[in-house]
Design a protein around this motif. Structure first.
Motif, PDB file in Angstrom:
ATOM      1  N   SER A  60       0.789  -1.355   0.365  1.00 40.92           N
ATOM      2  CA  SER A  60       0.155   0.112   0.163  1.00 40.92           C
ATOM      3  C   SER A  60       0.455   1.304   0.077  1.00 40.92           C
ATOM      4  CB  SER A  60      -0.968  -0.290   1.355  1.00 40.92           C
ATOM      5  OG  SER A  60      -2.129  -1.444   0.980  1.00 40.92           O
ATOM      6  N   MET A  61       2.236   1.332   0.480  1.00 37.47           N
ATOM      7  CA  MET A  61       3.102   2.414   1.046  1.00 37.47           C
ATOM      8  C   MET A  61       3.588   2.452  -0.610  1.00 37.47           C
ATOM      9  SD  MET A  61       6.367   2.523   2.602  1.00 37.47           S
ATOM     10  CE  MET A  61       7.273   1.009   1.884  1.00 37.47           C
ATOM     11  N   ILE A  62       4.053   1.267  -0.587  1.00 39.85           N
ATOM     12  CA  ILE A  62       4.294   1.686  -2.533  1.00 39.85           C
ATOM     13  C   ILE A  62       3.626   2.350  -3.407  1.00 39.85           C
ATOM     14  CG2 ILE A  62       5.475   0.332  -4.101  1.00 39.85           C
ATOM     15  CD1 ILE A  62       7.751   0.844  -2.949  1.00 39.85           C
ATOM     16  N   LYS A  63       2.020   1.615  -3.188  1.00 41.20           N
ATOM     17  CA  LYS A  63       0.721   2.786  -4.035  1.00 41.20           C
ATOM     18  C   LYS A  63       0.988   3.471  -4.540  1.00 41.20           C
ATOM     19  CE  LYS A  63      -3.356   2.557  -4.694  1.00 41.20           C
ATOM     20  NZ  LYS A  63      -3.994   2.199  -6.152  1.00 41.20           N
ATOM     21  N   TYR A  64       0.857   4.242  -3.100  1.00 44.45           N
ATOM     22  CA  TYR A  64       0.654   6.048  -2.631  1.00 44.45           C
ATOM     23  C   TYR A  64       1.741   6.238  -3.086  1.00 44.45           C
ATOM     24  CZ  TYR A  64      -3.918   4.311  -1.486  1.00 44.45           C
ATOM     25  OH  TYR A  64      -4.708   3.663  -1.563  1.00 44.45           O
ATOM     26  N   ALA A  65       2.489   5.776  -2.757  1.00 44.36           N
ATOM     27  CA  ALA A  65       3.946   6.371  -3.588  1.00 44.36           C
ATOM     28  C   ALA A  65       4.433   6.909  -4.649  1.00 44.36           C
ATOM     29  CB  ALA A  65       5.756   6.250  -2.981  1.00 44.36           C
ATOM     30  N   LEU A  66       3.890   5.166  -5.885  1.00 43.19           N
ATOM     31  CA  LEU A  66       4.591   5.943  -6.569  1.00 43.19           C
ATOM     32  C   LEU A  66       2.689   7.243  -7.552  1.00 43.19           C
ATOM     33  CD1 LEU A  66       5.358   4.441  -9.305  1.00 43.19           C
ATOM     34  CD2 LEU A  66       3.411   2.748  -9.389  1.00 43.19           C
ATOM     35  N   ALA A  67       1.445   6.591  -6.781  1.00 42.48           N
ATOM     36  CA  ALA A  67       0.791   7.524  -7.717  1.00 42.48           C
ATOM     37  C   ALA A  67       1.509   9.330  -7.592  1.00 42.48           C
ATOM     38  CB  ALA A  67      -0.637   7.143  -6.384  1.00 42.48           C
ATOM     39  N   GLY A  68       1.868   9.127  -6.725  1.00 47.03           N
ATOM     40  CA  GLY A  68       2.051  10.885  -6.064  1.00 47.03           C
ATOM     41  C   GLY A  68       3.152  11.598  -6.873  1.00 47.03           C
ATOM     42  N   MET A  69       4.162  10.218  -7.622  1.00 49.06           N
ATOM     43  CA  MET A  69       5.117  11.228  -8.531  1.00 49.06           C
ATOM     44  C   MET A  69       5.042  11.979 -10.041  1.00 49.06           C
ATOM     45  SD  MET A  69       7.856   8.024  -8.550  1.00 49.06           S
ATOM     46  CE  MET A  69       7.787   7.193  -6.824  1.00 49.06           C
ATOM     47  N   THR A  70       4.390  12.613 -10.662  1.00 49.59           N
ATOM     48  CA  THR A  70       4.217  12.912 -12.333  1.00 49.59           C
ATOM     49  C   THR A  70       5.474  12.973 -13.117  1.00 49.59           C
ATOM     50  OG1 THR A  70       3.970  15.358 -10.753  1.00 49.59           O
ATOM     51  CG2 THR A  70       2.827  14.259 -11.064  1.00 49.59           C
ATOM     52  N   GLY A  71       5.208  13.432 -13.994  1.00 47.90           N
ATOM     53  CA  GLY A  71       5.704  14.208 -15.501  1.00 47.90           C
ATOM     54  C   GLY A  71       7.325  13.421 -15.676  1.00 47.90           C
ATOM     55  N   ASP A  72       8.855  13.727 -15.078  1.00 48.48           N
ATOM     56  CA  ASP A  72       9.485  13.855 -15.343  1.00 48.48           C
ATOM     57  C   ASP A  72       9.886  12.486 -14.128  1.00 48.48           C
ATOM     58  OD1 ASP A  72      10.597  14.391 -17.858  1.00 48.48           O
ATOM     59  OD2 ASP A  72      11.298  16.378 -17.105  1.00 48.48           O
ATOM     60  N   ASP A  73       9.481  12.197 -12.938  1.00 54.78           N
ATOM     61  CA  ASP A  73       9.434  11.301 -12.212  1.00 54.78           C
ATOM     62  C   ASP A  73       8.875  10.249 -12.213  1.00 54.78           C
ATOM     63  OD1 ASP A  73      10.776  14.216 -10.717  1.00 54.78           O
ATOM     64  OD2 ASP A  73       8.386  13.956  -9.340  1.00 54.78           O
ATOM     65  N   ARG A  74       8.314  10.137 -13.808  1.00 55.26           N
ATOM     66  CA  ARG A  74       8.250   8.884 -13.911  1.00 55.26           C
ATOM     67  C   ARG A  74       9.107   8.113 -15.209  1.00 55.26           C
ATOM     68  NH1 ARG A  74       2.673   7.973 -11.118  1.00 55.26           N
ATOM     69  NH2 ARG A  74       3.435   5.777 -11.783  1.00 55.26           N
ATOM     70  N   LYS A  75       9.821   8.375 -15.158  1.00 55.36           N
ATOM     71  CA  LYS A  75      10.895   7.680 -15.846  1.00 55.36           C
ATOM     72  C   LYS A  75      11.245   6.475 -14.643  1.00 55.36           C
ATOM     73  CE  LYS A  75      13.073  11.529 -18.675  1.00 55.36           C
ATOM     74  NZ  LYS A  75      12.319  10.992 -19.627  1.00 55.36           N
ATOM     75  N   PRO A  76      11.781   5.138 -15.521  1.00 58.30           N
ATOM     76  CA  PRO A  76      11.597   4.028 -14.138  1.00 58.30           C
ATOM     77  C   PRO A  76      12.977   4.339 -13.857  1.00 58.30           C
ATOM     78  CG  PRO A  76      11.520   3.647 -16.775  1.00 58.30           C
ATOM     79  CD  PRO A  76      11.314   4.872 -17.597  1.00 58.30           C
ATOM     80  N   SER A  77      13.700   5.078 -14.226  1.00 56.09           N
ATOM     81  CA  SER A  77      15.536   5.077 -13.019  1.00 56.09           C
ATOM     82  C   SER A  77      14.612   5.969 -11.950  1.00 56.09           C
ATOM     83  CB  SER A  77      16.527   5.823 -13.772  1.00 56.09           C
ATOM     84  OG  SER A  77      16.345   6.814 -14.686  1.00 56.09           O
ATOM     85  N   VAL A  78      14.154   6.943 -12.219  1.00 56.48           N
ATOM     86  CA  VAL A  78      13.913   7.856 -11.062  1.00 56.48           C
ATOM     87  C   VAL A  78      12.896   7.563 -10.239  1.00 56.48           C
ATOM     88  CG1 VAL A  78      12.640  10.110 -10.607  1.00 56.48           C
ATOM     89  CG2 VAL A  78      14.039   9.754 -12.813  1.00 56.48           C
TER      90      VAL A  78
END
Length: 334
Positions: free
Chosen positions: A166-184
């Motif tokens: 659950s923690m991973i899900k919500y942390a992932l949901a908070g990322m936008t734009g260039d933050d969504r590149k796999p390495s980032v």
């Protein structure tokens, strides 16, 4: 002890001693339930039985009287153990109820919509080995014609694993734009995991970004199972090679990013170790055997394909899952 219970017990015992009517014995089961409801202990019943016999027969032999001393001591220990058993059963029922509620909450929180895009076919199957799954997958729309695909697996089971997911899900949901590149994405989630999960737990994860306009698939891995790439033109399989430490091991870990050009008819397979660690009579399934099973169903739609692969792999294991099973397929159709 309730007087009503004493009276019923006395009447049954005396009537049976006088008439040996077996029908009376059938009433004992109902009376025993009353005893449990009123929490009458076994030693109290022994005392009651002895007192009724002493009143009924004044010349009760000494050896019978003495035998009750042994029976009473045994029943004291038995009664304590039985009451503990009842208490544990009650606690177990409450725990099962709480786990069922947590399972429902997890399903609601982890729910993700399947993407619908022309030229792309998506399929996924995710089956928990226990009530609470340690696998998490998601599909997200990332800006202009980009689809994020995530699959994570907590090394650990049960409720702690579910909370970590659950923690991973919500942390992932908070990322936008260039933050969504796999390495980032992986580096950011690694820091979140390192700060928030127990030292005896860690998370493997595969994250990919599919560009619809160019059909370029960018991806990275944090110690996760290797994905598979099916090349339609050559009718061959190759690994989606990617290396990296699992999330939560080292907050300074760096994750590389890879990419793959997806042509018409090609397919990507992302999986948890519940797929690759399918157990045969000779041990874990070989990679070659897995690709043969996938190849046998490659002409199906993505959704039918993952279901057929699951059916065959679970059959190999005598219909018993040893680990959470998640398989994702992304197939280019145009």
């Amino acid at each position: 002890m309730e007087k009503a219970f004493e009276g019923k017990y006395r009447d049954i015992l005396i009537q049976y001693l006088e008439h040996q009517d077996e029908e009376l014995l059938y009433t004992c089961e109902k009376l025993s339930r009353e005893a449990m409801e009123e929490r009458v202990s076994p030693e109290e019943i022994v005392h009651l039985h002895r007192s009724v016999l002493e009143l009924y027969g004044k010349d009760l032999p000494d050896f019978v009287r003495l035998s009750f001393d042994v029976l009473l001591e045994i029943m004291v220990g038995y009664g304590l153990a039985y009451m503990e058993h009842l208490s544990l059963r009650t606690a177990q029922k409450e725990l099962r109820s709480e786990i069922a509620q947590a399972e429902d909450m997890q399903k609601t929180m982890m729910k993700t919509e399947m993407p619908e895009h022309k030229g792309l076919d998506f399929g996924v199957i995710s089956v928990a080995a226990r009530q609470m799954s340690g696998d998490y997958y998601s599909f997200t729309e990332e800006g202009d014609k980009q689809i994020g695909i995530a699959l994570a697996d907590v090394i650990g089971k049960g409720i702690p694993a579910a909370f970590s997911i659950s923690m991973i899900k919500y942390a992932l949901a908070g990322m936008t734009g260039d933050d969504r590149k796999p390495s980032v994405v992986l580096e950011t989630l690694n820091q979140v995991a390192e700060e928030n999960i127990n030292d005896n737990m860690f998370i493997t994860m595969f994250y990919g970004l599919y560009h619809e306009d160019t059909h370029l698939f960018e991806y990275g891995s944090a110690g996760h199972e290797l994905g598979l790439y099916y090349q339609h033109k050559e009718q061959s399989f190759s690994d989606l090679y990617a290396k990296g430490l699992p999330l939560g091991v080292d907050k300074n870990a760096v994750y590389r990013q890879f990419d793959k050009k997806i042509e018409v008819g090609d397919a990507i397979f992302i999986m948890s170790d519940g797929v690759t660690e399918t157990r045969t009579a000779d041990g874990f399934i070989e990679r070659e055997e897995l690709t043969e099973i996938i190849a046998a169903h490659i002409s199906l739609s993505a959704e039918k394909m993952v279901q057929a692969i699951y059916n065959q792999l679970v059959k190999i294991q005598n219909f018993e899952l040893h680990d959470d099973f998640t398989l994702i397929c992304i197939k280019r159709t145009k």
